[in-house]
Scaffold this motif. Structure first.
Motif, PDB file in Angstrom:
ATOM      1  N   THR A  35       0.803  -1.283   0.120  1.00 28.08           N
ATOM      2  CA  THR A  35       0.163  -0.106   0.024  1.00 28.08           C
ATOM      3  C   THR A  35       0.781   1.156  -0.087  1.00 28.08           C
ATOM      4  OG1 THR A  35      -1.860  -1.365   1.151  1.00 28.08           O
ATOM      5  CG2 THR A  35      -1.696   1.181   0.993  1.00 28.08           C
ATOM      6  N   LEU A  36       1.697   1.210   1.046  1.00 31.61           N
ATOM      7  CA  LEU A  36       2.891   2.436   0.864  1.00 31.61           C
ATOM      8  C   LEU A  36       3.319   2.637  -0.585  1.00 31.61           C
ATOM      9  CD1 LEU A  36       4.371   4.824   2.431  1.00 31.61           C
ATOM     10  CD2 LEU A  36       6.014   2.889   3.074  1.00 31.61           C
ATOM     11  N   LYS A  37       3.863   1.624  -1.132  1.00 33.88           N
ATOM     12  CA  LYS A  37       4.394   1.713  -2.636  1.00 33.88           C
ATOM     13  C   LYS A  37       3.429   2.416  -3.545  1.00 33.88           C
ATOM     14  CE  LYS A  37       7.816  -2.021  -2.095  1.00 33.88           C
ATOM     15  NZ  LYS A  37       8.158  -3.328  -2.621  1.00 33.88           N
ATOM     16  N   ARG A  38       2.221   1.844  -3.346  1.00 33.20           N
ATOM     17  CA  ARG A  38       0.931   2.374  -4.197  1.00 33.20           C
ATOM     18  C   ARG A  38       0.726   3.796  -4.224  1.00 33.20           C
ATOM     19  NH1 ARG A  38      -1.022  -2.620  -3.644  1.00 33.20           N
ATOM     20  NH2 ARG A  38      -2.148  -2.307  -1.760  1.00 33.20           N
ATOM     21  N   LEU A  39       0.704   4.049  -2.767  1.00 32.58           N
ATOM     22  CA  LEU A  39       0.619   5.462  -2.477  1.00 32.58           C
ATOM     23  C   LEU A  39       1.897   6.383  -2.730  1.00 32.58           C
ATOM     24  CD1 LEU A  39      -0.666   5.372   1.106  1.00 32.58           C
ATOM     25  CD2 LEU A  39      -1.966   6.215  -0.749  1.00 32.58           C
ATOM     26  N   THR A  40       2.984   6.004  -2.914  1.00 36.30           N
ATOM     27  CA  THR A  40       4.018   6.736  -3.160  1.00 36.30           C
ATOM     28  C   THR A  40       4.239   7.016  -4.692  1.00 36.30           C
ATOM     29  OG1 THR A  40       5.395   5.842  -1.076  1.00 36.30           O
ATOM     30  CG2 THR A  40       6.839   6.805  -3.116  1.00 36.30           C
ATOM     31  N   ARG A  41       3.881   6.030  -5.503  1.00 39.79           N
ATOM     32  CA  ARG A  41       3.780   5.984  -6.826  1.00 39.79           C
ATOM     33  C   ARG A  41       2.477   6.680  -7.337  1.00 39.79           C
ATOM     34  NH1 ARG A  41       5.028   0.026  -6.966  1.00 39.79           N
ATOM     35  NH2 ARG A  41       2.964   0.165  -7.122  1.00 39.79           N
ATOM     36  N   SER A  42       1.691   7.150  -6.865  1.00 41.50           N
ATOM     37  CA  SER A  42       0.300   7.545  -6.970  1.00 41.50           C
ATOM     38  C   SER A  42       0.641   9.222  -7.405  1.00 41.50           C
ATOM     39  CB  SER A  42      -0.791   7.637  -6.010  1.00 41.50           C
ATOM     40  OG  SER A  42      -1.050   6.344  -5.813  1.00 41.50           O
ATOM     41  N   ALA A  43      -0.031   9.868  -8.542  1.00 42.25           N
ATOM     42  CA  ALA A  43       0.070  10.912  -8.701  1.00 42.25           C
ATOM     43  C   ALA A  43      -0.631  11.811  -8.153  1.00 42.25           C
ATOM     44  CB  ALA A  43      -0.191  11.134 -10.170  1.00 42.25           C
ATOM     45  N   ALA A  44      -0.443  12.972  -8.104  1.00 43.88           N
ATOM     46  CA  ALA A  44      -1.248  14.021  -7.092  1.00 43.88           C
ATOM     47  C   ALA A  44      -2.599  14.030  -7.995  1.00 43.88           C
ATOM     48  CB  ALA A  44      -0.524  15.239  -6.911  1.00 43.88           C
ATOM     49  N   GLN A  45      -3.706  14.168  -7.337  1.00 42.22           N
ATOM     50  CA  GLN A  45      -5.086  14.574  -7.958  1.00 42.22           C
ATOM     51  C   GLN A  45      -5.548  15.850  -7.519  1.00 42.22           C
ATOM     52  OE1 GLN A  45      -7.003  12.222  -9.523  1.00 42.22           O
ATOM     53  NE2 GLN A  45      -5.140  10.533  -9.467  1.00 42.22           N
ATOM     54  N   PRO A  46      -5.736  16.723  -8.554  1.00 42.64           N
ATOM     55  CA  PRO A  46      -6.463  18.001  -8.281  1.00 42.64           C
ATOM     56  C   PRO A  46      -7.757  18.071  -7.442  1.00 42.64           C
ATOM     57  CG  PRO A  46      -6.938  17.538 -10.368  1.00 42.64           C
ATOM     58  CD  PRO A  46      -5.872  16.410  -9.962  1.00 42.64           C
ATOM     59  N   ALA A  47      -7.864  18.942  -6.498  1.00 45.92           N
ATOM     60  CA  ALA A  47      -9.169  19.024  -5.561  1.00 45.92           C
ATOM     61  C   ALA A  47     -10.154  19.513  -6.808  1.00 45.92           C
ATOM     62  CB  ALA A  47      -9.114  19.811  -4.728  1.00 45.92           C
ATOM     63  N   PRO A  48     -11.350  19.296  -6.654  1.00 44.82           N
ATOM     64  CA  PRO A  48     -12.488  19.718  -7.339  1.00 44.82           C
ATOM     65  C   PRO A  48     -13.113  20.988  -7.054  1.00 44.82           C
ATOM     66  CG  PRO A  48     -13.299  18.005  -6.225  1.00 44.82           C
ATOM     67  CD  PRO A  48     -11.992  17.871  -6.031  1.00 44.82           C
ATOM     68  N   VAL A  49     -12.600  21.412  -5.828  1.00 41.60           N
ATOM     69  CA  VAL A  49     -13.028  22.743  -5.490  1.00 41.60           C
ATOM     70  C   VAL A  49     -11.840  23.312  -4.521  1.00 41.60           C
ATOM     71  CG1 VAL A  49     -15.188  22.216  -5.011  1.00 41.60           C
ATOM     72  CG2 VAL A  49     -13.776  22.040  -3.146  1.00 41.60           C
ATOM     73  N   VAL A  50     -11.637  24.616  -4.441  1.00 42.77           N
ATOM     74  CA  VAL A  50     -10.763  25.288  -3.660  1.00 42.77           C
ATOM     75  C   VAL A  50     -10.792  24.957  -2.265  1.00 42.77           C
ATOM     76  CG1 VAL A  50      -9.594  27.474  -3.163  1.00 42.77           C
ATOM     77  CG2 VAL A  50     -10.472  26.978  -5.444  1.00 42.77           C
ATOM     78  N   ILE A  51      -9.795  24.506  -1.575  1.00 42.71           N
ATOM     79  CA  ILE A  51      -9.910  24.251  -0.097  1.00 42.71           C
ATOM     80  C   ILE A  51      -9.783  25.341   0.536  1.00 42.71           C
ATOM     81  CG2 ILE A  51      -8.975  22.874   1.882  1.00 42.71           C
ATOM     82  CD1 ILE A  51      -8.083  20.847  -0.334  1.00 42.71           C
ATOM     83  N   THR A  52     -10.688  25.947   1.677  1.00 37.52           N
ATOM     84  CA  THR A  52     -10.738  26.667   2.380  1.00 37.52           C
ATOM     85  C   THR A  52      -9.583  27.092   3.104  1.00 37.52           C
ATOM     86  OG1 THR A  52     -13.229  26.670   2.881  1.00 37.52           O
ATOM     87  CG2 THR A  52     -11.994  28.179   4.194  1.00 37.52           C
ATOM     88  N   GLY A  53      -8.891  28.198   3.310  1.00 40.77           N
ATOM     89  CA  GLY A  53      -7.696  28.529   3.744  1.00 40.77           C
ATOM     90  C   GLY A  53      -6.392  28.369   3.100  1.00 40.77           C
ATOM     91  N   PHE A  54      -6.506  28.028   1.645  1.00 43.37           N
ATOM     92  CA  PHE A  54      -5.363  27.652   0.784  1.00 43.37           C
ATOM     93  C   PHE A  54      -5.494  28.876  -0.276  1.00 43.37           C
ATOM     94  CE2 PHE A  54      -5.313  23.735   2.759  1.00 43.37           C
ATOM     95  CZ  PHE A  54      -3.867  23.578   2.913  1.00 43.37           C
TER      96      PHE A  54
END
Length: 144
Positions: free
Chosen positions: A125-144
């Motif tokens: 699972t750690l290997k899969r998470l490490t290899r996973s590409a970043a996913q854009p959020a569908p909305v702007v997260i409050t505070g960023f």
């Protein structure tokens, strides 16, 4: 009266309000014709009494998404750690003899095998998470 149109892959499709009122309704309506709509990002813009719903497909992945895989994993502590804690408690209480340890041997062997399997699953699972590409959020997260 408000009208709804969906834009997907260069097509403009009118939809009735009962279908277009929420994103899930739009996805269900489009899924038979545009399977990629199930994971698409949906945006809405109102122009002159018409609500334009734009459906933009996201890059897909093979198999389960890493977070989905984690959610579907069974919960529980590593059985080797749990058995070790039980043995340590019994030893501290003076309630563990060498004979008791011999009787626990089959449980210890099973816990070691289960613990190794769980550790391997965590590493995978750690290997899969490490290899996973970043996913854009569908909305702007409050505070960023």
């Amino acid at each position: 009266m408000t009208s709804y149109t969906v834009k997907i892959e260069g097509q403009v499709i009118p939809l009735p309000e009962e279908i277009a009122k929420d994103d899930e309704g739009v996805k269900r309506a489009l899924a038979p014709y545009y399977p990629e709509a199930a994971n698409a990002m949906i945006t809405r813009v109102e122009k002159d009494g018409n609500i334009e719903i734009t459906v933009v497909k996201r890059a897909g992945t093979k198999g389960l998404l890493p977070l989905q895989h984690l959610v579907e994993c069974p919960e529980g502590r590593n059985s080797a750690i749990e058995l070790n804690e039980q043995i340590v408690r019994r030893a501290a209480d003076g309630d563990l003899t060498p004979l008791d340890l011999l009787e626990l041997e089959p449980l210890i062997d099973t816990a070691i095998q289960d613990g190794k399997a769980q550790a391997e699953a965590i590493e995978g699972t750690l290997k899969r998470l490490t290899r996973s590409a970043a996913q854009p959020a569908p909305v702007v997260i409050t505070g960023f």
